[in-house]
Design an enzyme around this catalytic site. Structure first.
Site, PDB file in Angstrom:
ATOM      1  CB  ILE A 127      -0.977   0.037   1.201  1.00 48.78           C
ATOM      2  CG1 ILE A 127      -0.237   0.070   2.541  1.00 48.78           C
ATOM      3  CG2 ILE A 127      -1.954  -1.124   1.124  1.00 48.78           C
ATOM      4  CD1 ILE A 127      -1.126   0.476   3.717  1.00 48.78           C
ATOM      5  CG  ASP A 128       4.003   1.301   2.559  1.00 47.44           C
ATOM      6  OD1 ASP A 128       2.886   1.512   3.059  1.00 47.44           O
ATOM      7  OD2 ASP A 128       4.869   0.586   3.104  1.00 47.44           O
TER       8      ASP A 128
HETATM    9  O1  F6P Z   1       4.282  -1.788   4.287  1.00 47.16           O
HETATM   10  C1  F6P Z   1       2.913  -1.773   4.496  1.00 47.16           C
HETATM   11  C2  F6P Z   1       2.593  -1.255   5.872  1.00 47.16           C
HETATM   12  O2  F6P Z   1       1.189  -1.306   6.069  1.00 47.16           O
HETATM   13  C3  F6P Z   1       3.120   0.141   6.174  1.00 47.16           C
HETATM   14  O3  F6P Z   1       2.315   1.147   5.668  1.00 47.16           O
HETATM   15  C4  F6P Z   1       3.171   0.103   7.683  1.00 47.16           C
HETATM   16  O4  F6P Z   1       4.158   0.989   8.170  1.00 47.16           O
HETATM   17  C5  F6P Z   1       3.565  -1.326   7.973  1.00 47.16           C
HETATM   18  O5  F6P Z   1       3.191  -2.085   6.849  1.00 47.16           O
HETATM   19  C6  F6P Z   1       2.922  -1.914   9.192  1.00 47.16           C
HETATM   20  O6  F6P Z   1       3.449  -3.177   9.374  1.00 47.16           O
HETATM   21  P1  F6P Z   1       2.822  -4.274  10.338  1.00 47.16           P
HETATM   22  O7  F6P Z   1       1.544  -4.739   9.741  1.00 47.16           O
HETATM   23  O8  F6P Z   1       3.852  -5.333  10.391  1.00 47.16           O
HETATM   24  O9  F6P Z   1       2.571  -3.581  11.644  1.00 47.16           O
END
Ligand code: F6P
Length: 348
Positions: A127-128
């Site tokens: 999503i980034d």
């Molecule tokens: O890389 C996708 C993402 O949703 C980022 O936007 C966010 O910083 C991270 O993953 C969160 O990771 P997790 O689901 O491991 O907490």
């Protein structure tokens, strides 16, 4: 090549299922057998592998998440972990892998290729939207719409209560989501990180660009004092409600809300949208991109490509080495700055 494996890795993103479906059916169309690797690189390490056929991907096109599950594997970061993964590749007779994931997954795939020469092609899914070599990654469009839906709802209460709302969105250290929802949601301001590499915008003498652009370009630390001055000035002119979007990569909504409250003495509420931004049915754009890239990835693998991902640039297929894909995309940074400038102009 007779048989390939498909794996989803890292944070899930809407469109991963559509990509799995495309990989499986395009591979079968090309005469290949397909195995699904469960739970990202963990499944490669633990030989958690399933048979896949055209029917195993029925009715998943519109579903969020990933039927193969996903994980951020710590063990794959170790040589021993990757060695076990290589054993799984050999045991299952996999001639190549298709890896659906983001930057972290591609870095792992690159090392795996260097060490064991297992052919692999990536499909950018996060999503980034923080991958170079594709205008968009799977899930980014859907995530923006999910966040926008929330911002629109917050707008109703903001205008009714005449308050300031500070809304934190995801994106790791990339401002893609924050800037898009800021502009599309009519936010008054967006707080977001600028990557180090934005220094590219310095001129030959080393000083930053001058001209009108300068007013809209902030350094990596956001300027809360100027923002609060703007808010106080705005209230004097009759502007009574504000939405400030915060990208998680620079600070958090609670901290910003506390500071604005302290400096303006106005009513402020923090909102953290969190993981809802990762869920939901992929919108048409992400389904189309996933379907396209799934077939492109199978073809790239069959044509002997490896250590690279498939992406779409200006609507055309582009194959980009993982090393490049994991670097910041200067064009995207410039576009973000431009969209932020428009947001500020329109937020009067
Ligand atoms: O890389 C996708 C993402 O949703 C980022 O936007 C966010 O910083 C991270 O993953 C969160 O990771 P997790 O689901 O491991 O907490």
């Amino acid at each position: 090549m007779k048989r390939i494996g498909v794996v989803t890795s890292g944070g899930d993103a809407p469109g991963m299922n559509a990509a799995i479906r495309s990989v499986v059916r395009c591979a079968i169309y090309s005469g290949l057998e397909v195995k699904g690797i469960m739970r990202g690189y963990e499944g490669l390490i633990n030989n958690d592998v399933i048979d896949m056929n055209a029917r195993s991907v029925s009715n998943i096109l519109s579903r969020g998440g990933t039927i193969l599950k996903t994980a951020r594997s710590q063990e794959f970061m170790t040589k021993e972990g990757r060695k076990k993964a290589f054993e799984t590749v050999k045991k299952n007779g996999l001639g190549g892998l298709i890896i659906i994931g983001g930057g972290g997954s591609f870095k792992g795939a690159h090392v795996f290729w260097k060490e064991f020469k297992v052919s692999n092609i990536g499909i950018p899914a996060t999503i980034d939207n923080d991958i170079s070599g594709s205008d968009y990654t799977l899930g980014a469009h859907t995530a923006v719409n999910t966040a926008l839906d929330a911002i629109d709802k917050i707008r109703d209460t903001v205008t009714s209560m005449e308050r300031i709302y500070v809304v934190e969105v995801m994106g790791r250290d990339d401002p893609f989501i924050a800037i898009r929802v800021g502009l599309a949601g009519g936010a008054e301001d967006v707080i977001f990180p600028y990557p180090e590499s934005r220094n590219f915008s310095r001129n030959s003498s080393g000083s930053r660009r001058t001209s009108g652009e300068e007013n809209f370009i902030r350094d990596t630390k956001y300027d809360i004092d100027t923002m609060c001055k703007d808010i106080i000035e705005g209230t004097k002119k009759g502007k009574l409600s504000w939405i400030i979007v915060v990208a998680e990569g620079i600070t958090n909504a609670h901290d910003v809300a506390d500071k604005i409250k302290e400096k303006t003495k106005l009513s402020v509420r923090p909102v953290v949208l969190g993981h809802i931004q990762r869920g939901g049915s992929p919108e048409a754009f992400d389904r189309t991109l996933a379907s396209r890239l799934g077939c492109d990835a199978v073809e790239a693998l069959l044509n002997g490509h490896s250590d690279a991902m498939v992406g779409i640039v200006a609507d055309e297929l582009k194959i980009t080495r993982y090393e490049t894909a994991c670097r910041k995309d200067q064009k995207k940074i410039l576009l973000d700055e431009k969209l932020y400038k428009i947001t500020k102009i329109l937020a009067t």
